[in-house]
Design an enzyme around this catalytic site. Structure first.
Site, PDB file in Angstrom:
ATOM      1  N   CYS A 119      65.617  41.295  59.848  1.00 25.91           N
ATOM      2  CA  CYS A 119      65.524  40.161  58.915  1.00 25.91           C
ATOM      3  C   CYS A 119      64.097  39.952  58.416  1.00 25.91           C
ATOM      4  O   CYS A 119      63.859  39.047  57.624  1.00 25.91           O
ATOM      5  CB  CYS A 119      66.091  38.895  59.549  1.00 25.91           C
ATOM      6  SG  CYS A 119      65.137  38.308  60.947  1.00 25.91           S
ATOM      7  N   ASP A 336      81.542  29.397   9.462  1.00 28.85           N
ATOM      8  CA  ASP A 336      80.338  29.868   8.795  1.00 28.85           C
ATOM      9  C   ASP A 336      79.451  28.684   8.439  1.00 28.85           C
ATOM     10  O   ASP A 336      79.902  27.539   8.400  1.00 28.85           O
ATOM     11  CB  ASP A 336      80.706  30.628   7.509  1.00 28.85           C
ATOM     12  CG  ASP A 336      81.383  31.955   7.825  1.00 28.85           C
ATOM     13  OD1 ASP A 336      81.176  32.469   8.940  1.00 28.85           O
ATOM     14  OD2 ASP A 336      82.117  32.454   6.952  1.00 28.85           O
TER      15      ASP A 336
HETATM   16 ZN   LIG Z   1      66.107  39.184  62.766  1.00 30.85          ZN
END
Ligand SMILES: [Zn+2]
Ligand SMILES: *[C@@H]1O[C@H](CO)[C@@H](O)[C@H](O)[C@H]1NC(C)=O
Ligand SMILES: *[C@@H]1O[C@H](CO)[C@@H](O)[C@H](O)[C@H]1NC(C)=O
Length: 521
Positions: A119, A336
């Protein structure tokens, strides 16, 4: 021997959350511990879904994990023959006389200073109270609780997740970093806010960067060129990494990528914390009374051509009423620049981005409608209401099948008499073949589209002019039906009247879409 001393210590201080680990998890825990993973990442790879396990202090989890692998003597000896890392090897100064408390203290200290290989520190360095305070300081202004947090991690984390899941677990069951981060932060943020966390309309975006591993995934671009299209969108880029990782074989992956990955020397850093309210959707119908107003800002070669647009006139008061940061406008078809939209108007819907107000009561909504009505002579709105994202799709549903009614002012080259045009009133269900009009060919693919004119009616004006009413299938090009577009629309009005005809004015009388529901006055 050193391990058992830790085991002994851990058993004593076993925390209250019992980790739901099974015998088969033992080699995984052992392998990940020695590879330098944090305790929470180990839980992730053991597919632990008990949120409280992630919320408890990570030192407690670590002790529990260590106690777990020491549970039976033979598991230790069965462990893969990877060298134990400094974290598991607990021999401070190599003396047996060292007390167990010291041994434990060293474990924890080392734990704090090393960065998890999976992580990159997100689940141990960023999951403390200071981060919760930071998230909180971003949210108090909105006075709501926070439920949803996103973490975007650099590709490194993802690829390791995949390499790991290939060897130790089912990738579908492995808890993602962002999921674990969310569980931990929800607990902390709830504590900081002093209230429970329930479903709310807020999203907290947390972004991390890790320069050192930024290029880790670059080899994937050559391994799977199809997965990567040029994009600035981070979400799209991340999905491309995930896709490439799914495609690449284990053998090929391991050739490019060490497993386990090298221990990072630094933790990733917190780039940004953003709290946004989920979008609010507002729908209504608009009239356009002006023949020189485009629907959306008209910019040619970076230069603005018209001072305003339907979209801007409607959006400005709505944005300020909901105090939103931005918007996204869509409508049921469009007219338009020189076409008016009369009758009950054209359905439209707006996505309001990060609104600071999410509801208006009936009176406020009416007030807002009046503000828009009074802001300009060019447009009006009605049936203004807050709708759900899902309801919005009803506007686009079956758009082709809907009918639209128009009134066109027609010029004829040859003088006409009143009776000469009445045959048009009897024409029903006239099918046209329309080649993509020349005027839109630069932005639409060349194709022949079949459209149906359900009915028409005429109102004679003078020998060169009459009004033509039309009820048509949505998507019919009216101007092209009238002048023929150099024979690209067949049949056309010139053919029917055997003279050149042109369209001088066009009004949309009704857009037959029964959404949004009408609001009684
Ligand atoms: Zn970790
Ligand atoms: C606007 O809507 C379109 C289509 O739904 C979507 O692709 C786009 O991302 C939206 N833009 C924003 C800023 O939300
Ligand atoms: C705004 O104008 C529309 C169209 O004329 C009308 O139906 C609606 O009642 C007006 N609303 C307010 C509050 O003025």
């Amino acid at each position: 021997m050193c391990l058992s001393s830790v085991c002994h210590q851990s058993v004593i201080s076993l925390s209250s959350v019992m980790l739901p680990l099974k015998e088969k998890d033992k080699p995984i825990v052992q392998k990940l511990l020695s590879a330098g993973c944090c305790a929470r990442c180990i839980l992730r790879f053991c597919c632990v879904r008990v949120q409280a396990a992630y919320r408890q202090p990570q030192q407690d989890t670590l002790k529990e994990l260590q106690a777990f692998i020491c549970d039976t003597e033979n598991t230790v000896s069965e462990a893969p023959e990877e060298p134990p890392t400094k974290r598991v090897k607990l021999e401070p100064s190599g003396t047996d006389a060292q007390s167990e408390e010291d041994a434990a203290a060293v474990t924890l200290k080392e734990e704090e200073s090393s960065v998890c290989v999976l992580c990159l520190g997100i689940l141990h360095q960023f999951c403390g109270a200071p981060q919760a305070v930071k998230v909180r300081s971003h949210t108090v202004g909105h006075v709501q609780s926070v439920t949803y947090s996103r973490s975007r991690t650099v590709g490194h984390t993802q690829s390791v997740t995949y390499s790991r899941s290939g060897t130790v677990g089912q990738s579908d069951d492995v808890i993602q970093v962002k999921e674990a981060f969310k569980w931990i932060m929800q607990g902390l943020v709830a504590k900081e806010l002093g209230r429970g966390v329930a479903v709310s309309a807020f999203e907290v975006g947390v972004e991390f960067i890790h320069e050192a591993t930024d290029s880790d995934c670059h080899f994937l671009a050559s391994a799977c060129p199809d997965c990567f299209k040029p994009t600035k969108n981070k979400q799209v880029r991340r999905m491309a990494v995930v896709k490439a990782l799914e495609k690449i074989s284990d053998a090929r992956f391991l050739k490019h990528y060490p497993c386990p990955p090298a221990q990072p020397s630094s933790c990733c850093s917190l780039q940004d914390v953003q709290c946004v309210h989920v979008s609010v959707f507002v729908a209504g119908r608009y009239n356009k009374f002006c023949r020189s107003l485009p629907q959306t800002p008209w910019v040619i070669d970076g230069e603005r051509r018209m001072e305003s647009s339907v979209e801007e006139l409607i959006a400005a008061p709505i944005l300020s009423a909901f105090r939103a940061d931005g918007f996204n406008f869509s409508s049921s078809g469009r007219e338009d620049v020189d076409v008016r939209t009369l009758g009950n108007g054209r359905p439209f819907a707006m996505e309001l981005l990060n609104p600071h107000k999410s509801r208006l009561n009936r009176a406020e909504m009416k007030q807002l409608q009046e503000t828009i009505n009074k802001s300009s002579e060019k447009i009006r709105v009605r049936d203004l209401q807050v709708v759900s994202r899902e309801a919005m799709s009803r506007m686009k549903e079956g758009e082709e099948e809907k009918t639209k009614s128009y009134t066109a002012l027609i010029w004829t080259q040859k003088p006409i008499e009143r009776e000469e045009i009445t045959f048009i009133d009897d024409i029903k269900e006239l099918t046209l073949d329309q080649k993509t009009p020349l005027r839109v060919l630069h932005r639409r693919a060349l194709a022949v589209r079949q459209r149906v004119i359900h009915s028409m009616n005429t109102r004679f004006l003078d020998p060169h002019h009459f009004y033509l009413g039309l009820k048509t299938q949505a998507g019919t090009y009216i101007k092209e039906f009238v002048h023929g577009d150099f024979g690209r629309t067949k049949p056309n009005l010139c053919e029917l009247l055997k003279t050149d005809t042109d369209i001088l004015e066009l009004d949309v009388e009704s857009v037959d879409v029964d959404w949004p529901p009408a609001i009684p006055e």
